[in-house]
Design a protein around this motif. Sequence first.
Motif, PDB file in Angstrom:
ATOM      1  N   HIS A 165     -50.463 -27.407 -25.999  1.00 33.19           N
ATOM      2  CA  HIS A 165     -51.326 -26.996 -26.791  1.00 33.19           C
ATOM      3  C   HIS A 165     -52.192 -28.363 -27.416  1.00 33.19           C
ATOM      4  O   HIS A 165     -52.988 -28.864 -27.328  1.00 33.19           O
ATOM      5  CB  HIS A 165     -51.149 -26.122 -27.986  1.00 33.19           C
ATOM      6  CG  HIS A 165     -52.148 -25.823 -28.915  1.00 33.19           C
ATOM      7  ND1 HIS A 165     -51.754 -25.093 -29.819  1.00 33.19           N
ATOM      8  CD2 HIS A 165     -53.288 -26.488 -28.633  1.00 33.19           C
ATOM      9  CE1 HIS A 165     -53.196 -25.419 -30.628  1.00 33.19           C
ATOM     10  NE2 HIS A 165     -53.989 -25.732 -30.137  1.00 33.19           N
TER      11      HIS A 165
ATOM     12  N   ASP B   5     -55.591 -29.796 -26.355  1.00 33.98           N
ATOM     13  CA  ASP B   5     -56.434 -29.799 -27.442  1.00 33.98           C
ATOM     14  C   ASP B   5     -57.224 -31.167 -27.345  1.00 33.98           C
ATOM     15  O   ASP B   5     -58.161 -31.755 -27.669  1.00 33.98           O
ATOM     16  CB  ASP B   5     -55.744 -30.276 -29.078  1.00 33.98           C
ATOM     17  CG  ASP B   5     -56.298 -28.604 -29.320  1.00 33.98           C
ATOM     18  OD1 ASP B   5     -55.694 -27.321 -28.146  1.00 33.98           O
ATOM     19  OD2 ASP B   5     -55.581 -28.161 -30.436  1.00 33.98           O
TER      20      ASP B   5
ATOM     21  N   HIS C 147     -61.012 -23.499 -30.935  1.00 35.68           N
ATOM     22  CA  HIS C 147     -61.044 -23.859 -32.219  1.00 35.68           C
ATOM     23  C   HIS C 147     -62.304 -23.342 -32.830  1.00 35.68           C
ATOM     24  O   HIS C 147     -61.841 -23.251 -33.839  1.00 35.68           O
ATOM     25  CB  HIS C 147     -60.571 -26.034 -32.442  1.00 35.68           C
ATOM     26  CG  HIS C 147     -59.297 -25.662 -31.848  1.00 35.68           C
ATOM     27  ND1 HIS C 147     -59.767 -27.416 -31.484  1.00 35.68           N
ATOM     28  CD2 HIS C 147     -58.186 -25.467 -31.769  1.00 35.68           C
ATOM     29  CE1 HIS C 147     -58.268 -27.142 -31.383  1.00 35.68           C
ATOM     30  NE2 HIS C 147     -57.576 -26.371 -31.148  1.00 35.68           N
TER      31      HIS C 147
ATOM     32  N   HIS D  67     -53.333 -25.612 -38.252  1.00 37.46           N
ATOM     33  CA  HIS D  67     -53.093 -26.253 -36.955  1.00 37.46           C
ATOM     34  C   HIS D  67     -54.549 -26.263 -37.442  1.00 37.46           C
ATOM     35  O   HIS D  67     -55.550 -26.874 -36.891  1.00 37.46           O
ATOM     36  CB  HIS D  67     -52.679 -25.652 -35.678  1.00 37.46           C
ATOM     37  CG  HIS D  67     -53.459 -25.954 -34.732  1.00 37.46           C
ATOM     38  ND1 HIS D  67     -53.391 -27.336 -34.101  1.00 37.46           N
ATOM     39  CD2 HIS D  67     -54.461 -25.573 -34.014  1.00 37.46           C
ATOM     40  CE1 HIS D  67     -53.319 -28.156 -33.599  1.00 37.46           C
ATOM     41  NE2 HIS D  67     -54.799 -26.261 -33.245  1.00 37.46           N
TER      42      HIS D  67
HETATM   43 ZN   LIG Z   1     -55.692 -26.603 -31.505  1.00 37.95          ZN
END
Ligand SMILES: [Zn+2]
Length: 235
Positions: free
Chosen positions: A50, A54, A104, A195
Amino acid sequence: MMKAAPWWITGLFAVSLALNMWFAGIPDWRWIPAAVAGWYLADLLSGLTHMVMDYRPCTPGIGLDRMFHYAGSRESDEYLALRAEVLPQISPFERLVYDFKNHHPRPEALGRRPFLVQIGSTVMVAALPFSVLLNLLYIAVQLPGWLIAGAVVLTIGGTLAQYFHGTLHRPDNVWIVRAMRHTGLLMSPEAHALHHETLRRDFATNTGWSNPLVNAIFRLATSRGWLTEMGLEPH
Ligand SMILES: [Zn+2]
Ligand SMILES: [Zn+2]
């Protein structure tokens, strides 16, 4: 953009995994620490993957930024035409990178995807090759049963990572997910919300057990400039 694996890949994976369970043999006490270690490692892999996805920059200047920031309806002809123009220019791997960034601003979309779509890429890219490798290793050198058992737990936890991530973004979940949250075997939506608040911490999405380690790796990677804010969105 996420897709289910072809049916024969999913079938092959199920057979390979079942074979590994058979190879693991009769359970004994060593399976318990091995299973806990496998479950921890699956969480760590979910976090590291992840984090890299990202922050890995997308190819600039080909319209991914226009797709990302598109303000109108994502069912509109204009958006679909943009998508049809942009996506063929990037590799299947970069589509996955884009999917992570796209999560996101639009987190609930992941939770609405069908199960086989959520796990499709992971099965094809990682879980099937790993499971078959384990089959071959066992046949070649007879690995101990507890090690196979731990590796099976790792395979299952890794395969389900995006499914578990999706459950953190939907209100209705099956009883086993709720029970695993209560016992700490899966993380809570509140813990995962940390997060989404900053995108700078808590990348692991299975149990969250590995987040202290992943956060330390993130701090090192950003202080050395291996990961930069620029990568968070397409340009
Ligand atoms: Zn993320
Ligand atoms: Zn999320």
